[in-house]
Structures are given as structure tokens and as C-alpha cells.
Design an enzyme around this catalytic site. Structure first.
Site, PDB file in Angstrom:
ATOM      1  N   LYS A 202      15.285  16.786  -3.950  1.00 19.10           N
ATOM      2  CA  LYS A 202      14.390  15.981  -5.105  1.00 19.10           C
ATOM      3  C   LYS A 202      12.915  16.283  -4.790  1.00 19.10           C
ATOM      4  CE  LYS A 202      17.801  14.918  -7.651  1.00 19.10           C
ATOM      5  NZ  LYS A 202      19.198  13.856  -7.063  1.00 19.10           N
TER       6      LYS A 202
HETATM    7  C1  LIG Z   1      20.003  13.146  -7.657  1.00 19.02           C
HETATM    8  C2  LIG Z   1      20.679  12.323  -8.511  1.00 19.02           C
HETATM    9  C3  LIG Z   1      21.317  11.274  -8.790  1.00 19.02           C
HETATM   10  C4  LIG Z   1      21.391  10.679  -6.880  1.00 19.02           C
HETATM   11  O1  LIG Z   1      20.637  10.702  -6.426  1.00 19.02           O
HETATM   12  P1  LIG Z   1      21.298   9.904  -4.462  1.00 19.02           P
HETATM   13  O2  LIG Z   1      20.404   9.561  -3.456  1.00 19.02           O
HETATM   14  O3  LIG Z   1      22.007  11.556  -3.936  1.00 19.02           O
HETATM   15  O4  LIG Z   1      22.777   9.250  -4.781  1.00 19.02           O
HETATM   16  C5  LIG Z   1      21.422  10.049  -9.407  1.00 19.02           C
HETATM   17  N1  LIG Z   1      21.067  10.455 -10.656  1.00 19.02           N
HETATM   18  C6  LIG Z   1      20.158  12.061 -11.253  1.00 19.02           C
HETATM   19  C7  LIG Z   1      19.919  12.243 -12.484  1.00 19.02           C
HETATM   20  C8  LIG Z   1      20.144  12.826 -10.300  1.00 19.02           C
HETATM   21  O5  LIG Z   1      19.998  13.733 -10.065  1.00 19.02           O
END
Ligand SMILES: *Cc1c(COP(=O)(O)O)cnc(C)c1O
Length: 400
Positions: A202
Site C-alpha cells: 500500500k
Molecule cells: C488491501 C486492501 C484491504 C485490506 O487491507 P489489510 O490491511 O490487508 O486488511 C481492504 N480493501 C482493499 C480495497 C484493499 O486493497
């Protein structure tokens, strides 16, 4: 090349320092300062949630312009906690895009609510107001999860109106939305609940972690208890107090706390975020310019107002390109270029199809149509201009 598969989304993530002329889809950068900060906390004797976590929460809140931030173990946990805080009756319908990460829909189910899938806009890949209104009319809507797909900012207020729900019943899945802005406001700056992810790929990579930002101080307090078994005071708050063993529990909670190791990494990474966002925007502009001359490749649209976070650069490989998306991805892989697909529509996954009922999946036709065209090109702040040029040349070469 050392590479591992993204545990959650199957993305090919390459470990920093590897590879020669490979262009990975994503390269995770944990800065030397962040690495040193983690070591400092590990040596300090206090490694779970403590003062580093409090400092991270303040700095994250400041970064997005929110009064409060509550750091938790993941964006998935954040979504579940944000939905639980609405105190809806079990089984209440919650709208969610079908073109999203499957874990975000699991969070709705884990909050004992009923996901209602909403179709997608073919250009922005977000949920358009007319589809939101249609789904709400057909299935009812008590709440809604909105998603800033790839970093494209969506307007929570507009979609709340379309769904006929109070603005406070919108939960923002801002996993892609850190750094995006709607109008003049940063995503998460004036939300009841905006959920962020610090998963490896991210925009603010920590390794794992999440946070909820909010304008509501009472909600923030509730989430601080909810993330740690519902306990009234965590170990850090009890530390150094008399009768420090004392706490109470008034409602159920999760085990979804943050740690000071994550916070130390996050604080150091946060200092680079503005610069990283700037670089992502530059890369998007380069892609736009170089792809403009290739017929059959539709670049991601620019928001009319506000700011894109450029978490992903998603193109559509249209039929006029003359080659299917899967073949394009294979050809690029052979040229040493990593790509990914975001996302497999949730209703294509058997478990979720059963969960929402196959009969409720027949009208998600735009998602069905667009999914085979979606391809996420390499996008990370470490990508060089010549990397971008090579990706675009490789794509252009496939049409000749
Ligand atoms: C990565 C992601 C999540 C989940 O995030 P985590 O921190 O891994 O739980 C939720 N929604 C979207 C759109 C994502 O890309």
C-alpha cells in the site's frame, strides 16, 4: 530474483535490492530510517501498543487532517470495527462494490451484516450513484462501504444520498485512498470512519497494519477499547498507575491492536509519504503520455475535482487492442515486467457468490464485462522514468 507472493492479493512483490532489469509490479520500500526506528523500539523493552503508537496516531491524523486516528492490526479489522460501531441489527444490508478486495466483504460478514454487491462504473471502476441507488432500492441499505478504487476519489456524501442513508452510515475503505482528496478535503479528513491499510504494497507500507480516522471523539474512544478485547484501559494506559491491574469490559471487542514496532516504522515512513505521492503522480502522467498513442489501451481516468492517490495504475485492454488481457500479462511477464489484476469481482468467487446468493449476482454486468480487460501496470515510487518507458514500449510492441 527473490520474490514472494502477496499473501492477500496475489501480487508479485519483489524484495528491495533484488533483480537487475526486471521491473516488478511493486517494490516495497522500508526506508533505512524506518528500519532503525524498528530496531530502537525492539531494544526499548516496550514492543506492543504504547507511546510510539500514540505518536503515530497523532501524526497520521495530522497528515490527513482528521481530529482522531485509531491504529489497528489491519484495514480489514478497521472495516469490521467501523461497521460494528454502527450498532445495526444482525443481517442488516450493507452496500459494497463487487469490484473490491474480497477481504473487505468478509469484514461485513464478520460484523454479522449482509453484503449487497453493487456494480461498477466502466471508466472509474468505482460504484456510480445510479448503481448505488438501484441496489438500495432492490435490497435495502442500512449502511455502505465505499472504496477509492486504485486511488480514484469517490464522494461519500453523494453516494450516501444515492443510497438514502445518513452520511454517518458510510464506512470508507480507504485502503487505496491515502493521499487522495475529494474536492478540497483529504480522504479521511472529515469522515465518520475512513479505514486505511499499511499492508506491504500500500502507499504507506509498514508490513501490516491499519487505522481508522474519524471526526467523532466518542467513536475513537470506542474503537480504542474495541481493538483490545473491549478493555477500558490498555497496558500502556495502566502502566505506572497505582492499581495498574484494574480495567473493566462493557462490550465485546476484538484482538486487533497495533504495536509500537509497526508505529515506529510507520512514523518514519510517513515522513516520506508526501514525496512518494508526488512521484506516483509523476509516474501516472508519464504513463498517460506514453500510452496515449496506443490504440485499444484505455488509461485510468482523472477525477474532475480532487486528487487521485495513484495507488494503482489500472489500464483497460480493450478488444480493439487485438490481444486478451491474460496474453498481454503473459507477454509482459516474459519481458520481465510484473503486472497484477485488481480485482476479481467478489461475485466471481464461489464462497461470496453463495454468501450473497447467485440470484443477486446476475445484474453486476459492467463488472463482468470490464474484469477481463483490467490490468494494473507497475506502480511504486521507486519506478524510474526509463522503467515506465520500457513498460509502454513493451505494450506498444505487442500491437505491431
Ligand atoms: C488491501 C486492501 C484491504 C485490506 O487491507 P489489510 O490491511 O490487508 O486488511 C481492504 N480493501 C482493499 C480495497 C484493499 O486493497
Amino acid at each position: 530474483m527473490r520474490a514472494h507472493s502477496g499473501a492477500l492479493s496475489g501480487e508479485n512483490i519483489t524484495v528491495a535490492g533484488s533483480g537487475t532489469d526486471e521491473i516488478p509490479f511493486c517494490r516495497v520500500e522500508i526506508t533505512p530510517q524506518a528500519q532503525q526506528a524498528a530496531v530502537r523500539v525492539l531494544a526499548s523493552g516496550w514492543v506492543t501498543a504504547g507511546k510510539e503508537s500514540c505518536a503515530f496516531e497523532r501524526e497520521l491524523a495530522d497528515w490527513v487532517g482528521a481530529p482522531y486516528a485509531v491504529a489497528v492490526s489491519s484495514c480489514t479489522a478497521a472495516l469490521q470495527m467501523a461497521l460494528l460501531a454502527l450498532r445495526l441489527p444482525p443481517g442488516a444490508p450493507v452496500l459494497t462494490p463487487t469490484l473490491t478486495f474480497c477481504g473487505a466483504v468478509q469484514a461485513i460478514a464478520d460484523a454479522r451484516l449482509r453484503p449487497v454487491l453493487v456494480d461498477t462504473d466502466i471508466e472509474t471502476l468505482t460504484t456510480p450513484a445510479d448503481e448505488v441507488a438501484k441496489a438500495a432500492a432492490r435490497h435495502g441499505a442500512a449502511a455502505m462501504v465505499i472504496q477509492h478504487m486504485g486511488g480514484y476519489p469517490v464522494d461519500a456524501a453523494e453516494l450516501a444520498t444515492a443510497a438514502g442513508i445518513p452520511a454517518g452510515n458510510v464506512v470508507e475503505d480507504a485502503a487505496h485512498g491515502l493521499g487522495a482528496a475529494v474536492g478540497g478535503r483529504m480522504v479521511g479528513g472529515d469522515s465518520t470512519a475512513a479505514c486505511f491499510s499499511f499492508y506491504a504494497t500500500k502507499n504507506l507500507p509498514i508490513s501490516e497494519g491499519g487505522a481508522i480516522t474519524t471526526t467523532d471523539g466518542d467513536l475513537a474512544e470506542r474503537w480504542r477499547r474495541m481493538r483490545l478485547h473491549g478493555m477500558s484501559r490498555d497496558a500502556w494506559q495502566r502502566h505506572g498507575q497505582s492499581a495498574s491491574w484494574r480495567y473493566t469490559v462493557q462490550e465485546a471487542g476484538l484482538k486487533a491492536n497495533f504495536t509500537d514496532v509497526q508505529a515506529a516504522i510507520g512514523r518514519a515512513q510517513l515522513r516520506c509519504l508526501r514525496q512518494w505521492q508526488q512521484r506516483r503522480a509523476e509516474i501516472a502522467e508519464r504513463y498517460d503520455a506514453l500510452l496515449a498513442g496506443i490504440p485499444g489501451i484505455a488509461p485510468p481516468p482523472r477525477p474532475a475535482t480532487g486528487r487521485h492517490a495513484w495507488h494503482l495504475y489500472i489500464v483497460r485492454i480493450q478488444p480493439s487492442f487485438g490481444m486478451h488481457r491474460d496474453m498481454v500479462a503473459d507477454a509482459l511477464a516474459r519481458a520481465g515486467i510484473g503486472t497484477a489484476v485488481h480485482f476479481i469481482p467478489v461475485h466471481h468467487l464461489p464462497y461470496y457468490r453463495d454468501l450473497v446468493g447467485a440470484e443477486n449476482c446476475t445484474e453486476l454486468t459492467t463488472a463482468d464485462q470490464v474484469f477481463p480487460q483490467l490490468l494494473s501496470l507497475p506502480m511504486h515510487p521507486g519506478l524510474t522514468d526509463s522503467n515506465v518507458a520500457r513498460v509502454c514500449e513493451a505494450l506498444a510492441g505487442l500491437t505491431r
